[in-house]
Design a protein around this motif. Structure first.
Motif, PDB file in Angstrom:
ATOM      1  N   ASP A  43       4.095  -8.424  15.988  1.00 52.21           N
ATOM      2  CA  ASP A  43       4.978  -8.916  17.051  1.00 52.21           C
ATOM      3  C   ASP A  43       4.187  -9.253  18.310  1.00 52.21           C
ATOM      4  O   ASP A  43       4.534 -10.182  19.035  1.00 52.21           O
ATOM      5  CB  ASP A  43       6.057  -7.884  17.394  1.00 52.21           C
ATOM      6  N   ARG A  44       3.116  -8.498  18.545  1.00 53.45           N
ATOM      7  CA  ARG A  44       2.259  -8.744  19.717  1.00 53.45           C
ATOM      8  C   ARG A  44       1.216  -9.826  19.444  1.00 53.45           C
ATOM      9  O   ARG A  44       0.359 -10.079  20.280  1.00 53.45           O
ATOM     10  CB  ARG A  44       1.574  -7.451  20.143  1.00 53.45           C
ATOM     11  N   LYS A  45       1.261 -10.413  18.256  1.00 58.06           N
ATOM     12  CA  LYS A  45       0.398 -11.526  17.850  1.00 58.06           C
ATOM     13  C   LYS A  45      -1.079 -11.149  17.713  1.00 58.06           C
ATOM     14  O   LYS A  45      -1.961 -11.980  17.902  1.00 58.06           O
ATOM     15  CB  LYS A  45       0.566 -12.714  18.798  1.00 58.06           C
ATOM     16  N   HIS A  46      -1.356  -9.878  17.340  1.00 54.77           N
ATOM     17  CA  HIS A  46      -2.743  -9.454  17.105  1.00 54.77           C
ATOM     18  C   HIS A  46      -3.142  -9.629  15.643  1.00 54.77           C
ATOM     19  O   HIS A  46      -4.336  -9.623  15.319  1.00 54.77           O
ATOM     20  CB  HIS A  46      -2.936  -7.999  17.512  1.00 54.77           C
ATOM     21  N   LEU A  47      -2.151  -9.757  14.758  1.00 57.17           N
ATOM     22  CA  LEU A  47      -2.419  -9.879  13.327  1.00 57.17           C
ATOM     23  C   LEU A  47      -1.211 -10.499  12.653  1.00 57.17           C
ATOM     24  O   LEU A  47      -0.163 -10.689  13.275  1.00 57.17           O
ATOM     25  CB  LEU A  47      -2.747  -8.503  12.713  1.00 57.17           C
ATOM     26  N   PHE A  48      -1.396 -10.836  11.378  1.00 60.30           N
ATOM     27  CA  PHE A  48      -0.291 -11.316  10.557  1.00 60.30           C
ATOM     28  C   PHE A  48       0.140 -10.170   9.649  1.00 60.30           C
ATOM     29  O   PHE A  48      -0.687  -9.368   9.230  1.00 60.30           O
ATOM     30  CB  PHE A  48      -0.721 -12.516   9.706  1.00 60.30           C
ATOM     31  N   CYS A  49       1.412 -10.103   9.345  1.00 59.40           N
ATOM     32  CA  CYS A  49       1.948  -9.026   8.521  1.00 59.40           C
ATOM     33  C   CYS A  49       2.639  -9.633   7.305  1.00 59.40           C
ATOM     34  O   CYS A  49       3.326 -10.646   7.428  1.00 59.40           O
ATOM     35  CB  CYS A  49       2.932  -8.197   9.349  1.00 59.40           C
ATOM     36  N   ALA A  50       2.427  -9.001   6.143  1.00 55.94           N
ATOM     37  CA  ALA A  50       3.022  -9.488   4.902  1.00 55.94           C
ATOM     38  C   ALA A  50       3.330  -8.300   4.005  1.00 55.94           C
ATOM     39  O   ALA A  50       2.955  -7.163   4.311  1.00 55.94           O
ATOM     40  CB  ALA A  50       2.057 -10.442   4.194  1.00 55.94           C
ATOM     41  N   CYS A  51       3.979  -8.569   2.908  1.00 55.14           N
ATOM     42  CA  CYS A  51       4.089  -7.626   1.804  1.00 55.14           C
ATOM     43  C   CYS A  51       3.472  -8.341   0.607  1.00 55.14           C
ATOM     44  O   CYS A  51       3.210  -9.543   0.680  1.00 55.14           O
ATOM     45  CB  CYS A  51       5.537  -7.204   1.576  1.00 55.14           C
ATOM     46  N   PRO A  52       3.201  -7.645  -0.479  1.00 54.61           N
ATOM     47  CA  PRO A  52       2.536  -8.324  -1.599  1.00 54.61           C
ATOM     48  C   PRO A  52       3.250  -9.605  -2.051  1.00 54.61           C
ATOM     49  O   PRO A  52       2.599 -10.607  -2.352  1.00 54.61           O
ATOM     50  CB  PRO A  52       2.540  -7.265  -2.704  1.00 54.61           C
ATOM     51  N   GLN A  53       4.590  -9.596  -2.025  1.00 50.99           N
ATOM     52  CA  GLN A  53       5.350 -10.750  -2.500  1.00 50.99           C
ATOM     53  C   GLN A  53       5.266 -11.948  -1.558  1.00 50.99           C
ATOM     54  O   GLN A  53       5.541 -13.078  -1.972  1.00 50.99           O
ATOM     55  CB  GLN A  53       6.829 -10.370  -2.697  1.00 50.99           C
ATOM     56  N   THR A  54       4.938 -11.715  -0.285  1.00 54.87           N
ATOM     57  CA  THR A  54       4.898 -12.824   0.679  1.00 54.87           C
ATOM     58  C   THR A  54       3.479 -13.196   1.097  1.00 54.87           C
ATOM     59  O   THR A  54       3.299 -13.999   2.009  1.00 54.87           O
ATOM     60  CB  THR A  54       5.709 -12.466   1.946  1.00 54.87           C
TER      61      THR A  54
ATOM     62  N   PRO B 203      -9.856 -12.042  12.224  1.00 49.05           N
ATOM     63  CA  PRO B 203      -8.470 -12.341  11.855  1.00 49.05           C
ATOM     64  C   PRO B 203      -8.023 -11.404  10.732  1.00 49.05           C
ATOM     65  O   PRO B 203      -8.805 -11.095   9.827  1.00 49.05           O
ATOM     66  CB  PRO B 203      -8.530 -13.789  11.366  1.00 49.05           C
ATOM     67  N   LEU B 204      -6.774 -10.971  10.808  1.00 49.02           N
ATOM     68  CA  LEU B 204      -6.308  -9.914   9.921  1.00 49.02           C
ATOM     69  C   LEU B 204      -4.901 -10.190   9.414  1.00 49.02           C
ATOM     70  O   LEU B 204      -4.005 -10.523  10.199  1.00 49.02           O
ATOM     71  CB  LEU B 204      -6.328  -8.582  10.687  1.00 49.02           C
ATOM     72  N   ILE B 205      -4.742 -10.026   8.101  1.00 47.66           N
ATOM     73  CA  ILE B 205      -3.414  -9.969   7.486  1.00 47.66           C
ATOM     74  C   ILE B 205      -3.240  -8.546   6.986  1.00 47.66           C
ATOM     75  O   ILE B 205      -4.041  -8.070   6.168  1.00 47.66           O
ATOM     76  CB  ILE B 205      -3.266 -10.937   6.300  1.00 47.66           C
ATOM     77  N   VAL B 206      -2.236  -7.853   7.489  1.00 50.41           N
ATOM     78  CA  VAL B 206      -1.928  -6.507   7.017  1.00 50.41           C
ATOM     79  C   VAL B 206      -0.808  -6.622   5.988  1.00 50.41           C
ATOM     80  O   VAL B 206       0.234  -7.217   6.257  1.00 50.41           O
ATOM     81  CB  VAL B 206      -1.514  -5.574   8.178  1.00 50.41           C
ATOM     82  N   VAL B 207      -1.055  -6.038   4.806  1.00 47.52           N
ATOM     83  CA  VAL B 207      -0.069  -6.061   3.735  1.00 47.52           C
ATOM     84  C   VAL B 207       0.522  -4.662   3.619  1.00 47.52           C
ATOM     85  O   VAL B 207      -0.194  -3.693   3.357  1.00 47.52           O
ATOM     86  CB  VAL B 207      -0.705  -6.517   2.407  1.00 47.52           C
ATOM     87  N   VAL B 208       1.809  -4.575   3.848  1.00 49.83           N
ATOM     88  CA  VAL B 208       2.512  -3.301   3.868  1.00 49.83           C
ATOM     89  C   VAL B 208       2.861  -2.885   2.447  1.00 49.83           C
ATOM     90  O   VAL B 208       3.374  -3.688   1.660  1.00 49.83           O
ATOM     91  CB  VAL B 208       3.786  -3.413   4.737  1.00 49.83           C
ATOM     92  N   ASN B 209       2.582  -1.629   2.132  1.00 48.81           N
ATOM     93  CA  ASN B 209       2.922  -1.063   0.828  1.00 48.81           C
ATOM     94  C   ASN B 209       4.364  -0.571   0.895  1.00 48.81           C
ATOM     95  O   ASN B 209       4.637   0.511   1.411  1.00 48.81           O
ATOM     96  CB  ASN B 209       1.968   0.075   0.462  1.00 48.81           C
ATOM     97  N   GLU B 210       5.265  -1.352   0.362  1.00 46.50           N
ATOM     98  CA  GLU B 210       6.689  -1.026   0.430  1.00 46.50           C
ATOM     99  C   GLU B 210       7.081   0.122  -0.487  1.00 46.50           C
ATOM    100  O   GLU B 210       8.193   0.627  -0.409  1.00 46.50           O
ATOM    101  CB  GLU B 210       7.513  -2.270   0.102  1.00 46.50           C
ATOM    102  N   ASP B 211       6.171   0.545  -1.358  1.00 47.85           N
ATOM    103  CA  ASP B 211       6.470   1.646  -2.283  1.00 47.85           C
ATOM    104  C   ASP B 211       6.310   3.015  -1.636  1.00 47.85           C
ATOM    105  O   ASP B 211       6.717   4.019  -2.212  1.00 47.85           O
ATOM    106  CB  ASP B 211       5.565   1.565  -3.521  1.00 47.85           C
ATOM    107  N   LEU B 212       5.706   3.060  -0.453  1.00 49.78           N
ATOM    108  CA  LEU B 212       5.519   4.347   0.220  1.00 49.78           C
ATOM    109  C   LEU B 212       6.819   4.774   0.885  1.00 49.78           C
ATOM    110  O   LEU B 212       7.491   3.972   1.533  1.00 49.78           O
ATOM    111  CB  LEU B 212       4.414   4.255   1.273  1.00 49.78           C
TER     112      LEU B 212
END
Length: 172
Positions: free
Chosen positions: A124-135, A101-110
């Motif tokens: 969107d394809r339900k292979h992982l969860f996506c977040a940013c540091p704040q969420t 199981p995976l949560i990918v945290v996107v670096n919004e500063d890039l």
């Protein structure tokens, strides 16, 4: 805690500096959310970052440790019950290949962050969860592993055959 099954969360930022992710996962709120989900250990690979996480987990009993680099993170991913990762494609696909199981945290500063597009598409394809540091806290609290679908890598044989044919190589 002696007889309780150990469930480790492995956090990786790769070779980058992503202090915002390390700070987020080091917060008491995220640690409490992980503990509430049944995780017992938190191991943070902090890369080139300058922020040093705390090995103390507030009022919880979450065991926390960290390191900067390792020649390979595969062994940590294999041991993990959950991986929280930066949006690097290598880390994402290695984790998905190992069916963790995976949560990918996107670096919004890039700037021009193409990595976020990959993470969002796979979410969107339900292979992982996506977040940013704040969420991240909300993502941990809301995640339901039953909603994830296994990632099935494509078969590149047809593409290779077409390329070989185009280049004039003999195709078997």
């Amino acid at each position: 805690m002696g007889s309780r099954e150990r469930r480790m969360v492995f956090v990786t930022v790769g070779t980058t500096c992503f202090d915002a992710l390390v700070k987020a996962v080091d917060s008491d709120e995220v640690k409490e959310a992980l503990l509430h989900k049944g995780y017992t250990d938190l191991l943070i690979q902090m890369g080139r970052g300058t922020y040093t996480p705390s090995k103390v987990s507030g009022n919880s009993t979450l065991q926390v440790d960290y390191f900067s680099f390792s020649p390979s993170i595969a062994c940590y991913i294999k041991k993990a019950s959950l991986v929280i990762s930066h949006a690097g494609s290598g880390s994402i696909f290695e984790t998905l290949r190992l069916r963790k199981p995976l949560i990918v945290v996107v670096n919004e500063d890039l700037m021009d962050n193409h990595q976020s597009e990959l993470a969002e598409e796979l979410a969107d394809r339900k292979h992982l969860f996506c977040a940013c540091p704040q969420t991240l806290q909300e993502t941990v609290e809301a995640m339901d592993m039953n909603n994830l679908l296994p990632y099935m890598p494509g078969d590149a044989k047809q593409v290779v055959t077409l390329i070989n044919k185009f280049l004039g190589f003999q195709v078997d």
